[in-house]
Design a protein around this motif. Structure first.
Motif, mmCIF file in Angstrom:
data_model
loop_
_atom_site.group_PDB
_atom_site.id
_atom_site.type_symbol
_atom_site.label_atom_id
_atom_site.label_comp_id
_atom_site.label_asym_id
_atom_site.label_seq_id
_atom_site.Cartn_x
_atom_site.Cartn_y
_atom_site.Cartn_z
ATOM 1 N N VAL A 335 0.839 -1.204 0.000
ATOM 2 C CA VAL A 335 0.000 0.000 0.000
ATOM 3 C C VAL A 335 0.873 1.252 0.000
ATOM 4 O O VAL A 335 0.624 2.214 -0.727
ATOM 5 C CB VAL A 335 -0.944 -0.005 1.214
ATOM 6 N N GLN A 336 1.924 1.233 0.810
ATOM 7 C CA GLN A 336 2.814 2.393 0.891
ATOM 8 C C GLN A 336 3.496 2.672 -0.439
ATOM 9 O O GLN A 336 3.586 3.826 -0.877
ATOM 10 C CB GLN A 336 3.861 2.165 1.974
ATOM 11 N N GLN A 337 3.969 1.636 -1.104
ATOM 12 C CA GLN A 337 4.727 1.821 -2.342
ATOM 13 C C GLN A 337 3.836 2.139 -3.543
ATOM 14 O O GLN A 337 4.243 2.860 -4.449
ATOM 15 C CB GLN A 337 5.573 0.569 -2.627
ATOM 16 N N THR A 338 2.639 1.589 -3.553
ATOM 17 C CA THR A 338 1.735 1.849 -4.682
ATOM 18 C C THR A 338 0.840 3.056 -4.438
ATOM 19 O O THR A 338 0.174 3.526 -5.364
ATOM 20 C CB THR A 338 0.835 0.630 -4.953
ATOM 21 N N GLN A 339 0.814 3.535 -3.183
ATOM 22 C CA GLN A 339 -0.065 4.647 -2.812
ATOM 23 C C GLN A 339 -1.517 4.326 -3.155
ATOM 24 O O GLN A 339 -2.271 5.168 -3.636
ATOM 25 C CB GLN A 339 0.364 5.943 -3.507
#
Length: 416
Positions: A335-339
């Motif tokens: 989630v953090q990396q793909t926003q």
């Protein structure tokens, strides 16, 4: 005195939701309160985040967590149910979705059998839950996953180590965070070869699961050039008529460098150390094995992970605990990396060749695209110490050294 009125907007849904003010325009992400009394001033309130809820799937009555087994703490066996590890990881990823406006939640889903679990997963899917941490035996896992073939759901296996789940029985909607027995056997045999213990005696238990351990060890022995001097069956008990099968000293005559014991129940092998006819090391179900986790690992941030888990669960962390923790951490990282909390974006990120996931064991981990097994280093462990880490120095792979553990792509029988 000017009174400030704070409005709270709580989104209870597990998918993405939007809240906007009616009639009076407000800045993006702010709720503007309506019809306030004269002389009052409204404090702007941020719209609540979307919630990505992670399901946690398990059997209500799972024989693997029998209360009589847990206190014995057999090598590589679980010390308890792994749900507390998922809770620890949930706290750690609290801020991972901030920029994307996503927060995280866990929902326990317990069932009495496969049919019950399938019904509950179906209900959870209707509520928007698409990712599941799965603590199920292999047979139950296969049945549940098959019921949702082709759906936008992912099941993360944290406790079933069976090789077949990564081979003939593989499914595209199952990801494996727990290492399989082939990976463990490869790591252990690498250690034996590195120490020039090139001749192994195998003691095999009577269960089908014991046979699977032996098959994995034989495969690893062939892969790395270890010789098997003999394979001898054992039985648990003290019947004098079966002394040649239940007496360690009688079972271990001959010439060999090391004794490998395949004992999934653990009761026979716990008595093997210092009882062999020759003074030889014991490995496998007792003595030394390649594990996903050991509470004594002292590098790469592992002590901090262990302390947080012990505070939550009041016990040491084991393999299945680490796998549950790693699954939730991986989803947070995605989630953090793909926003985004989009299913496809998260799945694709986890399978991307450039993805690196931190498991507090050093080498960055990633999921193999051909069978969805998590690449990871393994800890060559006793009950209370880590002797080394696999893959060992000198065991190389043309692309990723972690693929020296388990089924490399040319060895894979998995056909999604």
């Amino acid at each position: 005195m000017i009174k400030k009125i704070v409005l709270s907007v709580i989104l209870a849904s597990s998918g993405l939701s939007a809240v906007s003010a009616e009639d009076t325009p407000a800045p993006l992400g702010i709720v503007a309160p309506q019809n306030l009394p004269a002389g009052t001033e409204a404090a702007p309130v941020q719209v609540a985040k979307a919630v990505l809820t992670i399901g946690y799937l398990h059997l209500a009555d799972d024989a693997r967590y029998d209360d009589k087994l847990m206190p014995k703490q057999f090598l590589g066996a679980p010390f308890g149910r792994p749900y507390p590890a998922a809770e620890v990881a949930l706290k750690e990823i609290k801020f991972h979705g901030e920029a994307a406006g996503v927060s995280f939640a866990l929902e326990q889903i317990s069932g009495k059998d496969s049919a019950d679990l399938i019904k509950q997963v179906d209900d959870s899917q209707a509520k928007g839950i698409k990712f599941f941490v799965v603590d199920l035996p292999a047979k139950t896992l296969v049945e549940v996953a098959q019921a949702f073939k082709g759906k936008d759901l992912l099941f993360f296996n944290i406790s079933a180590k069976d090789d077949a789940l990564r081979q003939a029985q593989c499914q595209a909607n199952i990801f494996h965070t727990i290492p399989n027995v082939a990976m463990q056997a490869d790591g252990l045999v690498q250690y034996l070869i590195a120490h020039k213990w090139r001749n192994a005696l195998i003691l095999q238990g009577p269960l089908p699961e014991d046979q699977l351990l032996v098959e994995a060890f034989n495969r690893a022995a062939k892969r790395y050039g270890l010789k098997i001097s003999d394979t001898r069956p054992f039985v648990l008990g003290s019947d004098p008529r079966e002394r040649e099968k239940n007496n360690i000293a009688l079972l271990t005559g001959g010439d060999y460098d090391v004794v490998y014991i395949a004992d999934t129940e653990g009761e026979f092998s716990r008595n093997a150390n210092y009882q062999t006819l020759l003074p030889r090391p014991v490995v496998g179900s007792e003595g030394l094995n390649a594990l996903a986790w050991n509470w004594a690992w002292e590098r790469h941030g592992a002590p901090q992970v262990e302390k947080r888990f012990e505070k939550q669960a009041n016990r040491h962390m084991s393999d299945v605990d680490w796998a549950a923790w790693m699954t939730v951490r991986s989803l947070g990282a995605a989630v953090q990396q793909t926003q985004s909390s989009d299913f496809t974006k998260i799945r694709d990120y986890l399978l991307a060749p450039t993805t690196n996931l931190d498991g507090a064991k050093g080498n960055p981990s990633s999921f193999r695209p051909w069978d969805h097994q998590l690449r990871q280093p393994l800890l060559l462990s006793t009950h209370n110490w880590v002797i080394d880490r696999a893959p060992l120095q000198g065991f190389l792979h043309q692309i990723n050294n972690l693929d020296t553990l388990g089924f490399d792509q040319p060895d894979s029988q998995c056909k999604f």
